[in-house]
Design a protein around this motif. Structure first.
Motif, short mmCIF file in Angstrom:
data_model
loop_
_atom_site.label_atom_id
_atom_site.label_comp_id
_atom_site.label_asym_id
_atom_site.label_seq_id
_atom_site.Cartn_x
_atom_site.Cartn_y
_atom_site.Cartn_z
N TRP A 13 38.11 40.20 31.91
CA TRP A 13 39.08 41.18 32.41
C TRP A 13 38.38 42.43 32.93
CZ3 TRP A 13 44.36 40.41 32.50
CH2 TRP A 13 44.81 39.25 31.85
N LEU A 14 38.82 42.89 34.07
CA LEU A 14 38.38 44.16 34.65
C LEU A 14 39.43 45.20 34.30
CD1 LEU A 14 36.68 45.96 36.58
CD2 LEU A 14 38.11 45.08 38.44
N THR A 16 40.71 48.95 35.03
CA THR A 16 40.52 50.00 36.03
C THR A 16 40.40 51.35 35.34
OG1 THR A 16 42.83 50.56 36.49
CG2 THR A 16 41.89 48.66 37.67
N LEU A 25 36.06 49.38 42.57
CA LEU A 25 37.04 48.56 41.83
C LEU A 25 37.43 47.32 42.64
CD1 LEU A 25 39.48 51.16 40.26
CD2 LEU A 25 37.89 49.65 39.06
N ALA A 29 36.79 43.46 41.58
CA ALA A 29 37.89 42.49 41.51
C ALA A 29 37.58 41.26 42.36
CB ALA A 29 39.20 43.13 41.95
N ILE A 39 42.88 41.46 35.64
CA ILE A 39 42.73 42.89 35.90
C ILE A 39 43.83 43.63 35.14
CG2 ILE A 39 42.73 44.71 37.66
CD1 ILE A 39 42.17 42.39 39.72
N LEU A 58 44.68 45.77 45.01
CA LEU A 58 44.20 44.87 43.95
C LEU A 58 45.09 43.64 43.84
CD1 LEU A 58 43.18 47.46 41.22
CD2 LEU A 58 41.67 45.79 42.31
N ALA A 62 44.02 39.80 43.87
CA ALA A 62 44.43 38.94 42.75
C ALA A 62 45.14 37.69 43.25
CB ALA A 62 45.31 39.72 41.78
N LEU A 69 47.10 39.81 37.04
CA LEU A 69 47.13 41.27 37.22
C LEU A 69 48.21 41.87 36.33
CD1 LEU A 69 46.25 43.87 38.71
CD2 LEU A 69 47.86 43.23 40.53
N THR A 183 31.64 46.96 37.07
CA THR A 183 31.63 47.74 38.31
C THR A 183 30.26 48.31 38.67
OG1 THR A 183 32.34 49.75 37.14
CG2 THR A 183 34.06 48.39 38.14
#
Length: 184
Positions: A13-14, A16, A25, A29, A39, A58, A62, A69, A183
């Motif tokens: 998982w990213l 933000t 970012l 992604a 995300i 984003l 996705a 997301l 990132t």
């Protein structure tokens, strides 16, 4: 979300963060593994119009890459923004099923996440992190104890990098999340 769908949730998982430039970012992604990443969109302090535009950018990534997301905030906003789910404490019901994730920093939050039926828990901070300078880290033992308390996949968050992947399974992590670790 129905328990039978939990196995389909990503293990990477990213998260933000306003400290990271939007271009970084978006690039992070786009590097997430196709069909296997997620995300969590936060950006709480961003101007509303800019926040919505970044979320839309984003969301486009996705959809192209089949990523999950989640929008941090209310379930109603997550549904209105066409997110796949909501991240946070809001337990209100909406017209369509949403993935529900929660942050877990201590035993009380672990119990609350279990009672709320969270689909996914972000247990943190495993290690010291730039996003929460001075916050006490759980360490491996503390993380393992909290991960056992939640009744959902436990994602390690806080100072986690790709080099930690092997160690994470041994402490009860079902996956991991990062800001700087994805990132930089």
């Amino acid at each position: 979300m129905d328990r039978r769908h939990r196995k389909k949730l990503p293990d990477l998982w990213l998260m933000t963060d306003e400290r990271v430039a939007p271009a970084a970012l978006l690039a992070a992604a786009a590097r997430l593994p196709k069909g296997r990443g997620g995300i969590i969109f936060r950006h709480y302090r961003t101007d509303p119009a800019q926040r919505r535009a970044l979320f839309a950018a984003l969301r486009a990534i996705a959809r192209r890459r089949r990523l999950v997301l989640l929008l941090a905030g209310s379930a109603r906003d997550a549904a209105a923004w066409r997110a796949d789910g909501a991240h946070g404490r809001d337990a209100s019901r909406v017209t369509r099923p949403l993935v529900r994730s929660r942050a877990v920093h201590d035993g009380l939050e672990a119990v609350a996440a279990r009672r709320a039926g969270a689909d996914l828990c972000f247990v943190s901070p495993l290690f010291p992190t730039r996003s929460h300078v001075g916050a006490g880290a759980l360490g491996r033992v503390g993380f393992a104890a909290l991960a056992r308390l939640v009744d959902a996949p436990a994602m390690a968050l806080g100072g986690v990098r790709v080099t930690h992947r092997q160690m994470l399974r041994g402490i009860g992590a079902d996956g991991w999340a990062a800001i700087d670790g994805l990132t930089d």
